[in-house]
Design a protein around this motif. Structure first.
Motif, PDB file in Angstrom:
ATOM      1  N   LEU A   1      -0.549  -4.241   6.478  1.00  0.00           N
ATOM      2  CA  LEU A   1      -1.397  -3.174   5.935  1.00  0.00           C
ATOM      3  C   LEU A   1      -0.708  -2.491   4.760  1.00  0.00           C
ATOM      4  N   LEU A   2       0.581  -2.200   4.903  1.00  0.00           N
ATOM      5  CA  LEU A   2       1.300  -1.561   3.811  1.00  0.00           C
ATOM      6  C   LEU A   2       1.394  -2.480   2.601  1.00  0.00           C
ATOM      7  N   ALA A   3       1.660  -3.768   2.846  1.00  0.00           N
ATOM      8  CA  ALA A   3       1.759  -4.716   1.733  1.00  0.00           C
ATOM      9  C   ALA A   3       0.415  -4.852   1.004  1.00  0.00           C
ATOM     10  N   ALA A   4      -0.689  -4.841   1.768  1.00  0.00           N
ATOM     11  CA  ALA A   4      -2.004  -4.950   1.150  1.00  0.00           C
ATOM     12  C   ALA A   4      -2.314  -3.717   0.288  1.00  0.00           C
ATOM     13  N   GLY A   5      -2.026  -2.545   0.832  1.00  0.00           N
ATOM     14  CA  GLY A   5      -2.266  -1.330   0.062  1.00  0.00           C
ATOM     15  C   GLY A   5      -1.390  -1.240  -1.184  1.00  0.00           C
ATOM     16  N   ARG A   6      -0.116  -1.635  -1.049  1.00  0.00           N
ATOM     17  CA  ARG A   6       0.775  -1.594  -2.202  1.00  0.00           C
ATOM     18  C   ARG A   6       0.340  -2.608  -3.263  1.00  0.00           C
ATOM     19  N   ARG A   7      -0.086  -3.795  -2.824  1.00  0.00           N
ATOM     20  CA  ARG A   7      -0.501  -4.822  -3.774  1.00  0.00           C
ATOM     21  C   ARG A   7      -1.733  -4.375  -4.566  1.00  0.00           C
ATOM     22  N   LEU A   8      -2.682  -3.764  -3.886  1.00  0.00           N
ATOM     23  CA  LEU A   8      -3.879  -3.286  -4.581  1.00  0.00           C
ATOM     24  C   LEU A   8      -3.541  -2.160  -5.560  1.00  0.00           C
ATOM     25  N   TRP A   9      -2.623  -1.289  -5.172  1.00  0.00           N
ATOM     26  CA  TRP A   9      -2.230  -0.213  -6.088  1.00  0.00           C
ATOM     27  C   TRP A   9      -1.534  -0.782  -7.326  1.00  0.00           C
ATOM     28  N   GLU A  10      -0.674  -1.777  -7.136  1.00  0.00           N
ATOM     29  CA  GLU A  10       0.007  -2.384  -8.282  1.00  0.00           C
ATOM     30  C   GLU A  10      -0.983  -3.108  -9.188  1.00  0.00           C
ATOM     31  N   GLU A  11      -1.996  -3.736  -8.612  1.00  0.00           N
ATOM     32  CA  GLU A  11      -3.008  -4.390  -9.438  1.00  0.00           C
ATOM     33  C   GLU A  11      -3.781  -3.375 -10.270  1.00  0.00           C
ATOM     34  N   LEU A  12      -4.034  -2.207  -9.693  1.00  0.00           N
ATOM     35  CA  LEU A  12      -4.726  -1.169 -10.451  1.00  0.00           C
ATOM     36  C   LEU A  12      -3.835  -0.600 -11.559  1.00  0.00           C
ATOM     37  N   GLU A  13      -2.540  -0.514 -11.294  1.00  0.00           N
ATOM     38  CA  GLU A  13      -1.620   0.040 -12.287  1.00  0.00           C
ATOM     39  C   GLU A  13      -1.437  -0.914 -13.466  1.00  0.00           C
ATOM     40  N   THR A  14      -1.378  -2.197 -13.171  1.00  0.00           N
ATOM     41  CA  THR A  14      -1.129  -3.185 -14.225  1.00  0.00           C
ATOM     42  C   THR A  14      -2.397  -3.884 -14.703  1.00  0.00           C
ATOM     43  N   GLY A  15      -3.551  -3.512 -14.171  1.00  0.00           N
ATOM     44  CA  GLY A  15      -4.798  -4.171 -14.540  1.00  0.00           C
ATOM     45  C   GLY A  15      -5.246  -3.790 -15.939  1.00  0.00           C
TER      46      GLY A  15
END
Length: 345
Positions: free
Chosen positions: A14-28
């Protein structure tokens, strides 16, 4: 402290999924934060992190009665769950609920900072529970006239603190980038893993302090905008009676204006001054002696005098004729400016 071994993989996912989505939004490179694809990632990230936060609370991974050294190295990463929740909450785009999202994100960041402060992570001052100028549950608002207009010394200190935080954040990001590959590949030992997660927490502390400051400023703007949209309260006492609107009227100076501006307005005055004089003359009310002769428009006094002079000459006025001849003879022998020798040496 309860270890997260039994539910570890699920919580880690769950933490990895949330962190991955946040990083995609930051670098998108999405053109708009309100795009459906962006908001879908925000929704999925919030769902994953909210479940992770509930599991952390259920497992009682962190307590105010323990020291930082008592926390397992693998569990340190879960300290950043509230900060990630706050960062994703700010990504929500819904103008009617913007104030609610700002308040929720601020609560997440403050919860994360209080948790870090209780473990002695970082040297920073905890922000107030409520924004400056807002009345909290324990008393009146903390923002007075002195806080509304900070002094130059306070502004300089705040600017210097921002510069220091920016430098620390850049240094932490460089160190995290150099250690990330080793930690994520599983080649790092426990000391390296612990150092990596502690550095990540330090970075989130800096980010949380910056975000809280920005949230407080935006909340003032959102509240003032909402107050401006509300209808004004009715005035107390008897209200003044509404006056009837005044009827327009037109004053004309000549017949051309009367023809243009008077069309369609039969009840408005459209008679010119000349028309009125003519009407009075026909009625015999105004005698010729009482009405002074009107000078034609555009005729100057000099031209009028010239016309009168010519008229006298035409009437064979001997005296006026002799005077005009004498004047012409004098002008022939005396050029213009003759005798005006003042200040000319």
């Amino acid at each position: 402290m309860a270890a997260g071994a039994g539910a570890g993989p699920r919580l880690a996912e769950l933490l990895a999924a949330g962190r991955r989505l946040w990083e995609e939004l930051e670098t998108g490179d999405e053109p708009s934060s309100g795009a459906p694809a962006v908001q879908e990632k925000v929704r999925r990230g919030l769902d994953a992190l909210q479940q992770a936060a509930a599991m952390v609370a259920q497992l009682d991974l962190f307590s105010n009665n323990e020291e930082l050294e008592e926390i397992a190295s693998a569990d340190l990463r879960y300290l950043a769950v509230p900060a990630l929740l706050g960062a994703l909450t700010l990504r929500q785009v819904e103008p009617s609920r913007r104030l609610e999202h700002l308040q929720s994100a601020r609560r997440h960041f403050c919860r994360f900072l209080r948790l870090c402060h209780s473990y002695g992570l970082g040297t920073f001052r905890l922000p107030p529970a409520s924004p400056t100028g807002e009345e909290g549950p324990g008393g009146p608002a903390t923002g007075g006239p002195s806080s509304a207009q900070p002094s130059l010394v306070a502004m300089a200190a705040s600017r210097q603190a921002k510069i220091e935080r920016y430098k620390q954040k850049k240094e932490l990001e460089n160190r995290l980038a150099s250690m990330r590959t080793c930690v994520e590949s599983g080649q790092a030992d426990e000391d390296q893993i612990r150092e990596f997660y502690l550095l990540e927490i330090q970075r989130w502390i800096t980010t949380s302090l910056e975000e809280i400051e920005s949230i407080d400023q935006e909340m003032v703007i959102v509240r003032s905008r909402g107050a401006a949209k509300q209808p004004p309260a009715p005035a107390h006492g008897t209200s003044r009676p509404a006056r009837a609107p005044m009827k327009p009227f037109i004053l004309t100076r000549d017949s051309a204006q009367a023809k243009v501006l008077g069309a369609g307005y039969p009840s408005l005055p459209t008679m010119t001054v000349d028309d009125w004089y003519e009407q009075r003359r026909r009625q015999g009310v105004t005698s010729s002696q009482s009405v002074p002769p009107r000078t034609p428009a555009g005729v100057t006094d000099e031209e009028l005098q010239k016309q009168q002079q010519e008229k006298k000459e035409e009437e064979d006025d001997e005296e006026a004729l002799q005077k005009a001849r004498s004047w012409d003879d004098w002008k022939d022998t005396h050029p213009r400016g003759y005798g005006n020798r003042q200040n000319m040496g």
